[in-house]
Design a protein around this motif. Structure first.
Motif, mmCIF file in Angstrom:
data_model
loop_
_atom_site.group_PDB
_atom_site.id
_atom_site.type_symbol
_atom_site.label_atom_id
_atom_site.label_comp_id
_atom_site.label_asym_id
_atom_site.label_seq_id
_atom_site.Cartn_x
_atom_site.Cartn_y
_atom_site.Cartn_z
ATOM 1 N N ARG A 134 0.861 -1.192 0.000
ATOM 2 C CA ARG A 134 0.000 0.000 0.000
ATOM 3 C C ARG A 134 0.891 1.234 0.000
ATOM 4 O O ARG A 134 1.760 1.395 0.853
ATOM 5 N N MET A 135 0.670 2.112 -0.967
ATOM 6 C CA MET A 135 1.538 3.268 -1.171
ATOM 7 C C MET A 135 0.742 4.567 -1.211
ATOM 8 O O MET A 135 -0.432 4.572 -1.580
ATOM 9 N N ALA A 136 1.431 5.643 -0.843
ATOM 10 C CA ALA A 136 0.996 6.992 -1.206
ATOM 11 C C ALA A 136 1.927 7.402 -2.336
ATOM 12 O O ALA A 136 3.007 7.955 -2.121
ATOM 13 N N ASP A 159 -3.466 7.231 -3.597
ATOM 14 C CA ASP A 159 -3.422 5.938 -2.923
ATOM 15 C C ASP A 159 -3.331 4.843 -3.983
ATOM 16 O O ASP A 159 -4.169 4.771 -4.890
ATOM 17 N N VAL A 160 -2.329 3.986 -3.861
ATOM 18 C CA VAL A 160 -2.124 2.901 -4.820
ATOM 19 C C VAL A 160 -1.836 1.621 -4.042
ATOM 20 O O VAL A 160 -0.975 1.608 -3.154
ATOM 21 N N ASP A 161 -2.582 0.567 -4.363
ATOM 22 C CA ASP A 161 -2.278 -0.768 -3.846
ATOM 23 C C ASP A 161 -1.560 -1.516 -4.958
ATOM 24 O O ASP A 161 -2.188 -2.018 -5.896
ATOM 25 N N LEU A 162 -0.244 -1.583 -4.861
ATOM 26 C CA LEU A 162 0.587 -2.150 -5.918
ATOM 27 C C LEU A 162 0.841 -3.630 -5.640
ATOM 28 O O LEU A 162 1.421 -3.991 -4.620
ATOM 29 N N GLU A 407 -1.129 -2.051 -10.966
ATOM 30 C CA GLU A 407 -1.572 -0.873 -10.230
ATOM 31 C C GLU A 407 -3.069 -0.623 -10.398
ATOM 32 O O GLU A 407 -3.593 0.369 -9.903
ATOM 33 N N THR A 408 -3.769 -1.531 -11.089
ATOM 34 C CA THR A 408 -5.185 -1.330 -11.399
ATOM 35 C C THR A 408 -6.101 -2.070 -10.435
ATOM 36 O O THR A 408 -7.264 -2.301 -10.752
ATOM 37 N N THR A 409 -5.596 -2.458 -9.296
ATOM 38 C CA THR A 409 -6.409 -3.200 -8.332
ATOM 39 C C THR A 409 -7.480 -2.300 -7.721
ATOM 40 O O THR A 409 -7.346 -1.070 -7.702
ATOM 41 N N TYR A 490 -9.167 5.440 4.551
ATOM 42 C CA TYR A 490 -7.708 5.353 4.495
ATOM 43 C C TYR A 490 -7.213 6.329 3.439
ATOM 44 O O TYR A 490 -7.547 6.220 2.253
ATOM 45 N N THR A 491 -6.439 7.309 3.870
ATOM 46 C CA THR A 491 -5.971 8.370 2.980
ATOM 47 C C THR A 491 -4.487 8.582 3.162
ATOM 48 O O THR A 491 -4.039 8.997 4.239
ATOM 49 N N LEU A 492 -3.706 8.261 2.126
ATOM 50 C CA LEU A 492 -2.272 8.569 2.094
ATOM 51 C C LEU A 492 -1.559 8.147 3.372
ATOM 52 O O LEU A 492 -0.896 8.933 4.036
ATOM 53 N N GLY A 493 -1.727 6.886 3.724
ATOM 54 C CA GLY A 493 -0.996 6.323 4.851
ATOM 55 C C GLY A 493 -1.651 6.489 6.196
ATOM 56 O O GLY A 493 -1.095 6.031 7.205
ATOM 57 N N ASN A 494 -2.824 7.112 6.270
ATOM 58 C CA ASN A 494 -3.473 7.361 7.556
ATOM 59 C C ASN A 494 -4.936 6.934 7.511
ATOM 60 O O ASN A 494 -5.621 7.140 6.502
ATOM 61 N N TRP A 495 -5.399 6.369 8.623
ATOM 62 C CA TRP A 495 -6.820 6.131 8.799
ATOM 63 C C TRP A 495 -7.432 7.370 9.458
ATOM 64 O O TRP A 495 -6.929 7.873 10.460
#
Length: 638
Positions: A134-136, A159-162, A407-409, A490-495
């Motif tokens: 999980r990435m920002a 937000d990208v789930d790679l 990256e299309t998940t 969940y936004t950019l590494g934070n809940w």
């Protein structure tokens, strides 16, 4: 008499003047009114009526000429055919009757243009390894390619789930088989080709299938390259088996930068402070090691706290007297006197204890544990060793590691993946294959077999909501119910969570200003947070379920009824004690994540330079992100 004669003359003159005036008037009337005056037009004297007729005749003649094709030789000729001909063949006026001197006749062996090769089999690739990160991510706003590289592109945080899938191939064996097929000693010398003997990797194809709501699987689909691939056009495979087109593609893709992008594509710069990205196998090894070290650190911390408590308790224990003044021995009926008592035991001081001595241990934090371990360095070094560079020699690698990204998940989906690798067919379109392989004559790429499907990977949800409480207010014969719903994003590494008080027909969640959340003081380049869930509260009702083992007993609770976009009504128990275990576990994980300090994101320069090791609390495993299960057991569909 004189007067009479004068009057007569005057009378005659008056009559003459009147006659002359009348004659002039009649002439004017006839000349300019009754008869039309003649006007010179086109060299002729014409009356106005005649002029109108002449002009009309000329107009009719001009109109007729306009309707006819022009007889002029300067008519416009279209230039497009000549232009297209020039583009197609820009070399014109070349003399073709030039006689070149003939090459001298050779008495040597005549080279047969008809060759026969046997294509090598592509080696099987190893079992795939998968990791989801999980990435920002710094995602480019413009398309990468040409003169615009990812390093220089303008980006925006997303937000990208790679998901990355890795495999490997015995490249040395592959190179040896190509050399044997196209430059082996068993071939005539004139057939041997060093150009064909070196395999050129064409593609690493990753396919994905998705688990359906009924538990079945979708068809396999090919996953596209990431947005940061700089050679999308150059990596396109030839569409037909043309010998020269394939040779050009082989020359281009044999370059190190193209080969590296095919076999080992790069990843996004990550703004979340985390350990450096590694290939899936090494990434998983490091994750296991860090989890083990974290568990050991917690164990040592508990032991230190336990030892400290034992020491403090020993210091607080009061001194006991071991010589009572009166006592009754077992079996004796009379009390003992003081002189009959045994000798008193030595009195313990505050610095002594009858408990086993415990030496307090200094607190050990996770950072110290990590600093004393070497595997982190070796994992990073192993990754550097397997990464392709200008000096790499794939033909000598018994294990050439390659991977592909997805990256299309979509959050909440479950996937399986499979891989295969493709190498250019150097003799496609040449008709140089044996009869047994004629069916591969037009195959531009030789593929390995697909790997077996990977384990199922579930992409964590980024949006959850929980019905935490309900309030009822009686209004006459009706009851007004308000349900308290907490939405987590969940936004950019934070809940981040926000509580909404809802009534029937209201949407669950909406867009909120970031200043109203825990991220107000965090340097994140966003102004709002979207808590919209797409669900609408339908009602809240009382429900009953039977619980227990053996003798069942009823349990009453309220449940939230809500409707999604597919107009299907679903339910969720209200209040935490009635939630299913999975929902309660997710809620606790999100609540725990909120108690930690917000993740301070890195700048693009920091992410580029690799200074992305987490500086957060040691107990936070930010290298994996917060994984919240996406399924929701206990929901009921109507």
């Amino acid at each position: 008499m004189g007067r009479t004669k004068g009057s007569l003359i005057e009378l005659i003159m008056d009559k003459a003047v009147l006659a002359i005036a009348a004659i002039a008037a009649l002439w004017l009337l006839f000349s300019f009114v009754i008869s039309s005056p003649a006007i010179e037009y086109a060299g002729q004297k014409l009356t106005p009526g005649q002029i109108d007729e002449a002009v009309n005749k000329k107009a009719l003649i001009l109109q007729e000429k306009l309707r006819t094709e022009p007889a002029d030789s300067n008519a416009y000729q279209p230039k497009k055919p000549a232009y297209l001909t020039l583009i197609k063949d820009s070399i014109i006026d070349v003399k073709t009757d030039i006689i070149f001197p003939k090459a001298p006749y050779s008495t040597g062996t005549i080279v047969n243009a008809k060759r026969v090769y046997r294509l090598p089999e592509i080696e099987s690739i190893t079992k795939p390894v998968l990791v989801s990160v999980r990435m920002a991510a710094f995602v480019p706003t413009d398309e990468i390619g040409g003169n615009l590289s990812y390093e220089n592109a303008d980006t925006k945080l997303r937000d990208v789930d790679l998901v990355t899938v890795e495999s490997s191939i015995d490249a040395k064996k592959l190179y040896d088989s190509f050399r044997e097929s196209f430059a082996g000693k068993s071939l005539p010398e004139e057939w041997r080709s060093e150009q064909y003997a070196k395999p050129v990797f064409a593609v690493v194809q990753m396919q994905r299938r998705t688990e359906q709501p009924d538990g079945s699987w979708s068809q396999w689909i090919t996953v596209p390259r990431t947005k940061i691939c700089p050679f999308k056009e150059a990596l396109e495979l030839p569409k037909k088996a043309d010998e020269y087109e394939i040779q050009i593609s082989m020359v281009q893709l044999a370059k190190t930068d193209k080969m590296k992008e095919i076999l080992q594509p790069s990843v996004y710069d990550n703004a979340i402070p985390a350990e450096p990205w590694l290939s899936p196998s090494l990434y998983n090894e490091r994750a296991k090691r860090l989890e083990k070290e974290l568990a050991e650190s917690k164990k040592l911390k508990l032991e230190d706290e336990r030892a400290s408590k034992l020491s403090e308790r020993a210091l607080r224990t009061p001194a006991r007297s071991s010589a009572p003044t009166r006592s009754t021995l077992p079996g004796a009926g009379t009390p003992m006197s003081g002189r009959d008592l045994p000798a008193a035991a030595p009195r313990l001081t505050r610095t002594q204890s009858q408990r086993p001595s415990v030496t307090p241990r200094l607190p050990t934090d996770r950072a110290n544990v990590l600093d004393q371990t070497e595997p982190a360095t070796s994992e990073l070094q192993l990754f550097r060793d397997l990464t392709l560079t200008e000096n790499s020699k794939p033909g000598q690698m018994e294990k050439l590691v390659f991977w592909a990204h997805d990256e299309t998940t979509k959050p909440g989906e479950k996937y399986q993946y499979r891989l295969r690798i493709g190498v250019f067919n150097p003799v496609a379109g040449t008709n140089w294959l044996s009869d047994e392989q004629k069916n591969m004559q037009n195959e531009t790429v030789l593929y390995s077999n697909f790997t077996e499907p990977t384990e199922i990977v579930e992409i964590p949800q980024r949006l959850r909501f929980f019905a935490t409480d309900i309030r009822e207010v009686e209004k006459g014969y009706t009851v007004d119910r308000t349900v308290e719903v907490k939405v987590a994003r969940y936004t950019l590494g934070n809940w981040v969570t926000k509580t909404f008080n809802l009534k029937n027909g209201e949407q669950i969640g909406t867009v909120v200003d970031v200043a109203e959340t825990r991220l107000a003081n965090v340097s994140i380049d966003i102004d709002t947070i979207d808590f919209s869930t797409g669900a609408v509260m339908v009602d809240a009702r009382r429900a009953t379920e039977w619980i227990g083992t053996g003798a069942l007993r009823p349990r009453d609770f309220y449940e939230l009824m809500y409707c999604q976009n597919d107009n299907t009504i679903e339910t969720m128990p209200i209040r935490e004690r009635f939630w299913p275990d999975e929902v309660a576990r997710s809620y606790k994980e999100i609540t725990q994540a909120e108690t930690d300090e917000p993740v301070m994101l890195l700048t693009r320069d920091q992410a580029k330079s690799g200074t992305n090791v987490s500086s957060q609390s040691p107990d936070r495993t930010t290298y994996r992100g917060t994984e919240i299960p996406s399924s929701s057991p206990g929901r009921t569909r109507y």
